[in-house]
Structures are given as structure tokens and as C-alpha cells.
Design a protein around this motif. Structure first.
Motif, PDB file in Angstrom:
ATOM      1  N   ALA A  36      -6.327  27.413  76.728  1.00 58.33           N
ATOM      2  CA  ALA A  36      -7.312  28.342  77.282  1.00 58.33           C
ATOM      3  C   ALA A  36      -8.153  27.667  78.361  1.00 58.33           C
ATOM      4  O   ALA A  36      -8.444  28.271  79.407  1.00 58.33           O
ATOM      5  N   ALA A  37      -8.536  26.411  78.141  1.00 57.58           N
ATOM      6  CA  ALA A  37      -9.293  25.683  79.157  1.00 57.58           C
ATOM      7  C   ALA A  37      -8.453  25.462  80.410  1.00 57.58           C
ATOM      8  O   ALA A  37      -8.961  25.548  81.537  1.00 57.58           O
ATOM      9  N   TYR A  38      -7.153  25.206  80.239  1.00 59.87           N
ATOM     10  CA  TYR A  38      -6.274  25.018  81.399  1.00 59.87           C
ATOM     11  C   TYR A  38      -6.197  26.298  82.234  1.00 59.87           C
ATOM     12  O   TYR A  38      -6.229  26.244  83.477  1.00 59.87           O
ATOM     13  N   ILE A  57     -17.782  32.228  87.546  1.00 54.49           N
ATOM     14  CA  ILE A  57     -16.807  31.132  87.546  1.00 54.49           C
ATOM     15  C   ILE A  57     -17.449  29.862  87.003  1.00 54.49           C
ATOM     16  O   ILE A  57     -16.857  29.138  86.197  1.00 54.49           O
ATOM     17  N   ARG A  58     -18.685  29.581  87.435  1.00 53.55           N
ATOM     18  CA  ARG A  58     -19.373  28.385  86.950  1.00 53.55           C
ATOM     19  C   ARG A  58     -19.590  28.442  85.443  1.00 53.55           C
ATOM     20  O   ARG A  58     -19.379  27.452  84.740  1.00 53.55           O
ATOM     21  N   ASP A  59     -19.990  29.598  84.928  1.00 58.44           N
ATOM     22  CA  ASP A  59     -20.204  29.728  83.484  1.00 58.44           C
ATOM     23  C   ASP A  59     -18.911  29.501  82.707  1.00 58.44           C
ATOM     24  O   ASP A  59     -18.905  28.822  81.665  1.00 58.44           O
ATOM     25  N   ALA A  60     -17.800  30.078  83.194  1.00 57.96           N
ATOM     26  CA  ALA A  60     -16.516  29.898  82.507  1.00 57.96           C
ATOM     27  C   ALA A  60     -16.066  28.441  82.564  1.00 57.96           C
ATOM     28  O   ALA A  60     -15.540  27.900  81.580  1.00 57.96           O
ATOM     29  N   VAL A  61     -16.272  27.776  83.696  1.00 57.99           N
ATOM     30  CA  VAL A  61     -15.884  26.373  83.825  1.00 57.99           C
ATOM     31  C   VAL A  61     -16.725  25.497  82.909  1.00 57.99           C
ATOM     32  O   VAL A  61     -16.211  24.563  82.273  1.00 57.99           O
ATOM     33  N   GLU A  62     -18.006  25.767  82.803  1.00 60.85           N
ATOM     34  CA  GLU A  62     -18.855  24.979  81.911  1.00 60.85           C
ATOM     35  C   GLU A  62     -18.405  25.130  80.451  1.00 60.85           C
ATOM     36  O   GLU A  62     -18.379  24.146  79.700  1.00 60.85           O
ATOM     37  N   ALA A  63     -18.031  26.342  80.038  1.00 60.85           N
ATOM     38  CA  ALA A  63     -17.542  26.536  78.669  1.00 60.85           C
ATOM     39  C   ALA A  63     -16.226  25.789  78.450  1.00 60.85           C
ATOM     40  O   ALA A  63     -16.017  25.176  77.389  1.00 60.85           O
ATOM     41  N   HIS A  91     -14.352  19.894  91.971  1.00 61.94           N
ATOM     42  CA  HIS A  91     -12.959  20.304  92.040  1.00 61.94           C
ATOM     43  C   HIS A  91     -12.289  19.887  90.740  1.00 61.94           C
ATOM     44  O   HIS A  91     -12.434  18.749  90.297  1.00 61.94           O
ATOM     45  N   THR A  92     -11.532  20.769  90.140  1.00 61.54           N
ATOM     46  CA  THR A  92     -10.982  20.544  88.795  1.00 61.54           C
ATOM     47  C   THR A  92      -9.495  20.206  88.792  1.00 61.54           C
ATOM     48  O   THR A  92      -8.871  20.216  87.728  1.00 61.54           O
TER      49      THR A  92
END
Length: 225
Positions: free
Chosen positions: A57-59, A100-106, A137-138
Motif C-alpha cells: 500500500a505504501a508503494y 498528496i502530502r498527507d498520504a505520503v506522510e502516512a 522525491h520518493t
């Protein structure tokens, strides 16, 4: 064989009882060990499956996009409003960057909990950059997650000569489109409810009219002698 006594029926019965007791004890110990190992294996499998599910899910969150702006904007709503005010705009037009930032932080939080050492270091670096207000950048973290997940699923590694574009966070659906779909569904529900109500009232009206006609016809009939 020296401990076995078959000289009499009593000795034979006692010998057979001792052999049966020893066999039962051996079978019971074996079943207990097998049950313990099976329970441990099931617990490990559940942990591995939960870890894989979380990392997958994180990927998807961190690497679901190949085009557009692949950086994560760490700006908060207050900062977005200040930028809009500086540009003479009343309110920021879209909150996609904030979502997007909130989802990336989770996703980074999940990786810090269940990731490997390399993934934890990359996630900690990305979280630090976000906390300090710098774009992130991820792609490196996505590559590490992809390799780990493929290895855990016994899949062949990505060919070394294959060029894959840089991956960035998944862009969520726009709020306007989602709101439009919700409004359309609500209008459809109201229309269906109105049609059903109209049909019900028509049926009740027809039934009442039929009953009135029947009553009148009964009253006009002459009394029987």
C-alpha cells in the motif's frame, strides 16, 4: 528385548501395557511439538502478510505516478493561502498537493514501522525533509520497496537493462469530479424516490375511485323482496 517378559499372561499384559503407554507418550509429545511449530509458523505468516500488505500500500502511494510533478510539496494550508494572497487570489484553487502530502506522510509512517533498515533510513530522510519544509522525491524509496516486495513474493528481479521512469506519489482524484459524481448520484436517488412516490399515489387514487364507484352501484340497486 531383555526387559520384555513373556513367561506368563500377567507378564505379557504388563509388558504390552508398558509399550502402549510409552507409545502414547511419544505420540502426545510429537503432536504437542507439531502443534507448537504450526502455531508459530501461522503467526509468522500472518506477520509477513500484514507487513507485505502495508508495504505494498505504501508503494502504491509513493510510486503510483510517472508523469507530471513527482515532488512532494510540504506546504500546509496556511502557506498555500499566503501564496494565493500574494498572487492576488482569494483562495487556493486546489488542495491536491496537500492531500498528496498527507498520504505520503502516512505511507512514510508505515515504512518507519515495518520497513527494512534501508527503507527506514530513506523514509526518515524524507520525513525530515518534509518537516523542514523542503520538497521531497520518493523514487529511491519506491525502488527499495519494489525490490523488497518482489523478493518476498519470490518474483524474478527487474532486468538490469530495463529503464523505468522515475516514480512519484499517486495523484488523488480531483475534488470537483468526485463531488460531481456524488451530486449526480444524489439527484438520481431523488428522482427515483419521486417517481416511486408518484406511482404509489396514482395507485391509491385509482383504488379509491374504484371503491367509490362500487359503493354507489350497490346503493342504486333495489332492495331484495
Amino acid at each position: 528385548m531383555r526387559g520384555l517378559d513373556f513367561s506368563s499372561w500377567q507378564a505379557v499384559l504388563s509388558t504390552l501395557g508398558g509399550l502402549a503407554l510409552i507409545t502414547l507418550l511419544g505420540v502426545g509429545i510429537r503432536l504437542l511439538v507439531m502443534q507448537t511449530l504450526q502455531a508459530r509458523r501461522e503467526r509468522e505468516n500472518r506477520q509477513i502478510n500484514e507487513r507485505l500488505r502495508t508495504l505494498m500500500a505504501a508503494y502504491k502511494v509513493l510510486g503510483g505516478s510517472f508523469t507530471g510533478d513527482l515532488d512532494v510539496d510540504p506546504s500546509h494550508l496556511r502557506q498555500l493561502r499566503e501564496r494565493a494572497h500574494e498572487r492576488g487570489i482569494a483562495e487556493p484553487g486546489s488542495d491536491r498537493a496537500r492531500r498528496i502530502r498527507d498520504a505520503v506522510e502516512a505511507a512514510l509512517s508505515d515504512i518507519l514501522l515495518l520497513g527494512t533498515d534501508d527503507q527506514v533510513r530513506l523514509a526518515a530522510h524524507a520525513a525530515t525533509e518534509l518537516a523542514q519544509g523542503r520538497p521531497v522525491h520518493t523514487h529511491a524509496l519506491v525502488v527499495s520497496l519494489r525490490d523488497f516486495i518482489r523478493g518476498a513474493l519470490d518474483l524474478a528481479p527487474i532486468p538490469s537493462g530495463l529503464e523505468i521512469p522515475h516514480q512519484g506519489p499517486t495523484r488523488p482524484a480531483s475534488g470537483g469530479a468526485a463531488k460531481g459524481r456524488a451530486d449526480a448520484g444524489e439527484r438520481g436517488g431523488r428522482a427515483g424516490g419521486g417517481g416511486g412516490g408518484g406511482a404509489g399515489m396514482g395507485a391509491m387514487g385509482g383504488l379509491g375511485a374504484g371503491m367509490a364507484v362500487g359503493t354507489q352501484a350497490t346503493g342504486d340497486m333495489p332492495d331484495a323482496p
